[in-house]
Scaffold this motif. Structure first.
Motif, PDB file in Angstrom:
ATOM      1  N   GLU A  61       4.451 -22.107 -12.270  1.00  0.00           N
ATOM      2  CA  GLU A  61       3.709 -20.846 -12.334  1.00  0.00           C
ATOM      3  C   GLU A  61       4.315 -19.803 -11.396  1.00  0.00           C
ATOM      4  OE1 GLU A  61      -0.790 -22.528 -13.385  1.00  0.00           O
ATOM      5  OE2 GLU A  61      -0.080 -22.454 -11.312  1.00  0.00           O
ATOM      6  N   ILE A  62       4.685 -20.244 -10.200  1.00  0.00           N
ATOM      7  CA  ILE A  62       5.257 -19.313  -9.220  1.00  0.00           C
ATOM      8  C   ILE A  62       6.607 -18.783  -9.696  1.00  0.00           C
ATOM      9  CG2 ILE A  62       6.182 -19.120  -6.875  1.00  0.00           C
ATOM     10  CD1 ILE A  62       4.058 -21.204  -6.044  1.00  0.00           C
ATOM     11  N   GLU A  63       7.442 -19.673 -10.189  1.00  0.00           N
ATOM     12  CA  GLU A  63       8.789 -19.272 -10.588  1.00  0.00           C
ATOM     13  C   GLU A  63       8.790 -18.402 -11.842  1.00  0.00           C
ATOM     14  OE1 GLU A  63      11.053 -22.876 -10.849  1.00  0.00           O
ATOM     15  OE2 GLU A  63      11.236 -23.064  -8.658  1.00  0.00           O
ATOM     16  N   ALA A  64       7.660 -18.381 -12.566  1.00  0.00           N
ATOM     17  CA  ALA A  64       7.557 -17.547 -13.771  1.00  0.00           C
ATOM     18  C   ALA A  64       7.252 -16.088 -13.448  1.00  0.00           C
ATOM     19  CB  ALA A  64       6.479 -18.103 -14.701  1.00  0.00           C
ATOM     20  N   ILE A  65       6.784 -15.820 -12.222  1.00  0.00           N
ATOM     21  CA  ILE A  65       6.414 -14.444 -11.850  1.00  0.00           C
ATOM     22  C   ILE A  65       7.679 -13.621 -11.612  1.00  0.00           C
ATOM     23  CG2 ILE A  65       5.226 -13.005 -10.162  1.00  0.00           C
ATOM     24  CD1 ILE A  65       3.420 -15.466  -9.602  1.00  0.00           C
ATOM     25  N   LYS A  66       7.800 -12.512 -12.335  1.00  0.00           N
ATOM     26  CA  LYS A  66       9.004 -11.677 -12.261  1.00  0.00           C
ATOM     27  C   LYS A  66       8.779 -10.340 -11.569  1.00  0.00           C
ATOM     28  CE  LYS A  66      11.003 -14.881 -14.614  1.00  0.00           C
ATOM     29  NZ  LYS A  66      11.799 -15.890 -13.859  1.00  0.00           N
ATOM     30  N   ALA A  67       7.543  -9.878 -11.492  1.00  0.00           N
ATOM     31  CA  ALA A  67       7.294  -8.562 -10.893  1.00  0.00           C
ATOM     32  C   ALA A  67       5.888  -8.491 -10.328  1.00  0.00           C
ATOM     33  CB  ALA A  67       7.500  -7.453 -11.919  1.00  0.00           C
ATOM     34  N   VAL A  68       5.699  -7.545  -9.401  1.00  0.00           N
ATOM     35  CA  VAL A  68       4.389  -7.284  -8.813  1.00  0.00           C
ATOM     36  C   VAL A  68       4.083  -5.793  -8.972  1.00  0.00           C
ATOM     37  CG1 VAL A  68       2.968  -7.407  -6.748  1.00  0.00           C
ATOM     38  CG2 VAL A  68       4.727  -9.144  -7.142  1.00  0.00           C
ATOM     39  N   PHE A  69       2.998  -5.501  -9.675  1.00  0.00           N
ATOM     40  CA  PHE A  69       2.542  -4.135  -9.925  1.00  0.00           C
ATOM     41  C   PHE A  69       1.389  -3.866  -8.961  1.00  0.00           C
ATOM     42  CE2 PHE A  69      -0.583  -1.925 -13.074  1.00  0.00           C
ATOM     43  CZ  PHE A  69      -0.404  -0.696 -12.471  1.00  0.00           C
ATOM     44  N   THR A  70       1.611  -2.992  -7.963  1.00  0.00           N
ATOM     45  CA  THR A  70       0.549  -2.667  -7.015  1.00  0.00           C
ATOM     46  C   THR A  70       0.177  -1.201  -7.123  1.00  0.00           C
ATOM     47  OG1 THR A  70       1.650  -1.863  -5.004  1.00  0.00           O
ATOM     48  CG2 THR A  70       1.792  -4.238  -5.451  1.00  0.00           C
ATOM     49  N   HIS A  71      -0.981  -0.873  -6.559  1.00  0.00           N
ATOM     50  CA  HIS A  71      -1.519   0.484  -6.645  1.00  0.00           C
ATOM     51  C   HIS A  71      -1.386   1.257  -5.342  1.00  0.00           C
ATOM     52  CE1 HIS A  71      -4.186  -0.156 -10.424  1.00  0.00           C
ATOM     53  NE2 HIS A  71      -3.257  -1.096 -10.374  1.00  0.00           N
ATOM     54  N   ASP A  72      -0.633   0.713  -4.384  1.00  0.00           N
ATOM     55  CA  ASP A  72      -0.546   1.387  -3.094  1.00  0.00           C
ATOM     56  C   ASP A  72       0.638   0.848  -2.306  1.00  0.00           C
ATOM     57  OD1 ASP A  72      -2.082   3.128  -1.004  1.00  0.00           O
ATOM     58  OD2 ASP A  72      -1.617   1.271   0.055  1.00  0.00           O
ATOM     59  N   ASP A  73       1.305   1.726  -1.574  1.00  0.00           N
ATOM     60  CA  ASP A  73       2.485   1.323  -0.808  1.00  0.00           C
ATOM     61  C   ASP A  73       2.154   0.338   0.311  1.00  0.00           C
ATOM     62  OD1 ASP A  73       4.217   2.733  -2.353  1.00  0.00           O
ATOM     63  OD2 ASP A  73       4.707   4.252  -0.869  1.00  0.00           O
ATOM     64  N   GLU A  74       1.013   0.503   0.976  1.00  0.00           N
ATOM     65  CA  GLU A  74       0.638  -0.465   2.010  1.00  0.00           C
ATOM     66  C   GLU A  74       0.427  -1.845   1.405  1.00  0.00           C
ATOM     67  OE1 GLU A  74      -2.002   0.543   5.351  1.00  0.00           O
ATOM     68  OE2 GLU A  74      -2.193   2.507   4.408  1.00  0.00           O
ATOM     69  N   VAL A  75      -0.132  -1.883   0.219  1.00  0.00           N
ATOM     70  CA  VAL A  75      -0.356  -3.159  -0.469  1.00  0.00           C
ATOM     71  C   VAL A  75       0.983  -3.825  -0.784  1.00  0.00           C
ATOM     72  CG1 VAL A  75      -1.261  -4.201  -2.581  1.00  0.00           C
ATOM     73  CG2 VAL A  75      -2.591  -2.444  -1.381  1.00  0.00           C
ATOM     74  N   VAL A  76       1.973  -3.026  -1.191  1.00  0.00           N
ATOM     75  CA  VAL A  76       3.310  -3.566  -1.445  1.00  0.00           C
ATOM     76  C   VAL A  76       3.834  -4.287  -0.212  1.00  0.00           C
ATOM     77  CG1 VAL A  76       5.708  -3.013  -1.950  1.00  0.00           C
ATOM     78  CG2 VAL A  76       3.904  -1.839  -3.178  1.00  0.00           C
ATOM     79  N   LEU A  77       3.679  -3.667   0.942  1.00  0.00           N
ATOM     80  CA  LEU A  77       4.186  -4.277   2.165  1.00  0.00           C
ATOM     81  C   LEU A  77       3.487  -5.599   2.462  1.00  0.00           C
ATOM     82  CD1 LEU A  77       4.639  -1.175   4.515  1.00  0.00           C
ATOM     83  CD2 LEU A  77       6.328  -2.324   3.074  1.00  0.00           C
ATOM     84  N   GLY A  78       2.194  -5.691   2.148  1.00  0.00           N
ATOM     85  CA  GLY A  78       1.484  -6.953   2.316  1.00  0.00           C
ATOM     86  C   GLY A  78       2.031  -8.041   1.417  1.00  0.00           C
ATOM     87  N   VAL A  79       2.312  -7.676   0.172  1.00  0.00           N
ATOM     88  CA  VAL A  79       2.897  -8.639  -0.776  1.00  0.00           C
ATOM     89  C   VAL A  79       4.275  -9.083  -0.283  1.00  0.00           C
ATOM     90  CG1 VAL A  79       3.800  -8.900  -3.122  1.00  0.00           C
ATOM     91  CG2 VAL A  79       1.598  -7.757  -2.750  1.00  0.00           C
ATOM     92  N   LEU A  80       5.071  -8.141   0.183  1.00  0.00           N
ATOM     93  CA  LEU A  80       6.401  -8.476   0.680  1.00  0.00           C
ATOM     94  C   LEU A  80       6.321  -9.349   1.932  1.00  0.00           C
ATOM     95  CD1 LEU A  80       8.240  -5.056   0.195  1.00  0.00           C
ATOM     96  CD2 LEU A  80       8.460  -7.122  -1.207  1.00  0.00           C
ATOM     97  N   ASP A  81       5.323  -9.107   2.782  1.00  0.00           N
ATOM     98  CA  ASP A  81       5.120  -9.974   3.951  1.00  0.00           C
ATOM     99  C   ASP A  81       4.929 -11.419   3.520  1.00  0.00           C
ATOM    100  OD1 ASP A  81       5.272  -7.838   5.733  1.00  0.00           O
ATOM    101  OD2 ASP A  81       3.097  -7.533   5.780  1.00  0.00           O
ATOM    102  N   ALA A  82       4.104 -11.613   2.495  1.00  0.00           N
ATOM    103  CA  ALA A  82       3.838 -12.969   2.010  1.00  0.00           C
ATOM    104  C   ALA A  82       5.097 -13.599   1.428  1.00  0.00           C
ATOM    105  CB  ALA A  82       2.726 -12.935   0.961  1.00  0.00           C
ATOM    106  N   ILE A  83       5.876 -12.807   0.697  1.00  0.00           N
ATOM    107  CA  ILE A  83       7.121 -13.329   0.115  1.00  0.00           C
ATOM    108  C   ILE A  83       8.098 -13.730   1.211  1.00  0.00           C
ATOM    109  CG2 ILE A  83       9.161 -12.660  -1.224  1.00  0.00           C
ATOM    110  CD1 ILE A  83       7.278 -10.940  -2.962  1.00  0.00           C
ATOM    111  N   MET A  84       8.202 -12.913   2.238  1.00  0.00           N
ATOM    112  CA  MET A  84       9.128 -13.203   3.328  1.00  0.00           C
ATOM    113  C   MET A  84       8.700 -14.443   4.120  1.00  0.00           C
ATOM    114  SD  MET A  84      10.269  -9.426   4.773  1.00  0.00           S
ATOM    115  CE  MET A  84       8.632  -8.704   4.844  1.00  0.00           C
ATOM    116  N   ASN A  85       7.393 -14.702   4.162  1.00  0.00           N
ATOM    117  CA  ASN A  85       6.887 -15.856   4.908  1.00  0.00           C
ATOM    118  C   ASN A  85       6.889 -17.144   4.093  1.00  0.00           C
ATOM    119  OD1 ASN A  85       6.384 -14.236   7.127  1.00  0.00           O
ATOM    120  ND2 ASN A  85       4.239 -13.862   6.590  1.00  0.00           N
TER     121      ASN A  85
END
Length: 340
Positions: free
Chosen positions: A221-245
């Motif tokens: 399921e994880i490897e099938a995810i190709k993109a993240v559609f967010t509604h706010d730039d701060e939210v993007v940074l939170g998603v990227l934090d999780a990816i980096m961790n």
């Protein structure tokens, strides 16, 4: 005796003139118009910046047009309704309202209109209600253009089948709903939104939600995810934090993250995130300086001008192809070089 009478008459005349002068001064003071500006308080960076720009614009236009103002913020809708009642009782001459949530502010907004006070609603609209004027970013177009961007980015993958993505919204107001609706209008039917999240516009919340998904989903399921559609730039940074961790067993194949805002903090991550994690980014302009437009319309209404209907503020795409040019734009300079 005559001298005394003359002096008494002069004294009465002076007192009478002073009384008239004071009455005229009071009348003149009462003629000064008052603008009420009602906003949510700063729950995240965008709102904090917006408040600073709204206050600066209100002060600027008050000096330019010669009006007084009440600038109010609140933590919740009930407090905002109380603020509207207070402004109505004070008989202010125009109100600019940024609602916490449109549905919860409908009765308060209706009271404003029934009191004959022009009302400008900014950003989060009130469904089924028509104020004097609405001012907002073009959220539906942001969603449409995001869908089109993903269509082009994943054109070859979509031709072969389904493409799995995630969606991170802000809250339950009209803003994310319009963005989602716009996205659904243009996005290819082969996009599969695996899960939607409501973040409250918070970076930390988005990070926690993304981390939970990465630790609770299967490798497939994880490897099938190709993109993240967010509604706010701060939210993007939170998603990227999780990816980096992330240090789990799956090999992440997230190739694109989208946001809204055009924030400098996000633009600064475009190159390093691409180099280290292979993730491209695109954001759509939605500047906190836009609230200045709503305040300016309020000032112009106090000055006798008339407006009605919906005023949409244009957006623009910002990705690696035009990020450097955008930093030279007037919009960027006003936001980051105005000293606010």
């Amino acid at each position: 005796m005559k001298k005394i009478l003359i002096m008494l008459l002069v004294l009465v005349l002076v007192i009478s003139m002073l009384g008239c002068s004071q009455q005229e001064t009071a009348t003149e003071a009462n003629d000064v118009k008052v603008l009420g500006v009602v906003m949510p308080n700063a729950t995240h960076g965008f709102l904090g910046e917006s408040i600073k720009h709204a206050e600066a614009a209100t002060k600027l236009y008050a000096e330019e047009y010669g009006f007084e103002y009440q600038f109010l913020t609140s933590a919740e809708s009930s407090e905002q309704n109380n603020q509207l009642d207070t402004l109505i009782n004070q008989k202010v001459d125009c109100i600019v309202l940024w609602p916490h949530n449109g549905d919860e502010l409908r009765s308060g907004a209706q009271n404003v209109m029934e009191a004959g006070i022009p009302l400008i609603v900014y950003d989060r609209l009130i469904d089924g209600f028509e104020p004097t004027m609405e001012v907002m970013g073009d959220n539906f177009t942001i969603g449409e253009e995001t869908g089109e961007y993903l269509n082009n980015y994943f054109a070859s993958e979509l031709a072969e089948g389904k493409v799995h993505i995630l969606e991170f919204k802000g809250d339950n107001s009209t803003v994310p709903q319009q963005r989602s609706d716009g996205f659904q209008k243009t996005a290819d039917e082969n996009f599969v939104i695996v899960q939607q999240f409501s973040t409250g516009w918070q970076r930390a919340v988005a990070q926690e939600q993304m981390e939970t998904l990465l630790t609770s989903s299967s490798v497939e399921e994880i490897e099938a995810i190709k993109a993240v559609f967010t509604h706010d730039d701060e939210v993007v940074l939170g998603v990227l934090d999780a990816i980096m961790n992330y240090n789990g067993p799956a090999t992440l194949d997230i190739r694109l993250a989208t946001g809204v805002g055009g924030r400098r903090e996000n633009l600064d991550t475009f190159k390093p995130i691409k180099e280290q994690y292979g993730i491209d980014q695109v954001t759509y302009l939605f500047s906190p300086t836009m609230v200045r437009d709503a305040v300016e319309y309020g000032a112009k209404i106090l000055n006798g001008e008339e407006f009605s209907g919906l005023y949409l503020i244009d957006t623009m795409k910002i990705d690696a192809s035009n990020e450097a040019d955008f930093r030279k734009s007037d919009i960027y300079k006003i936001r980051y070089e105005s000293g606010l």
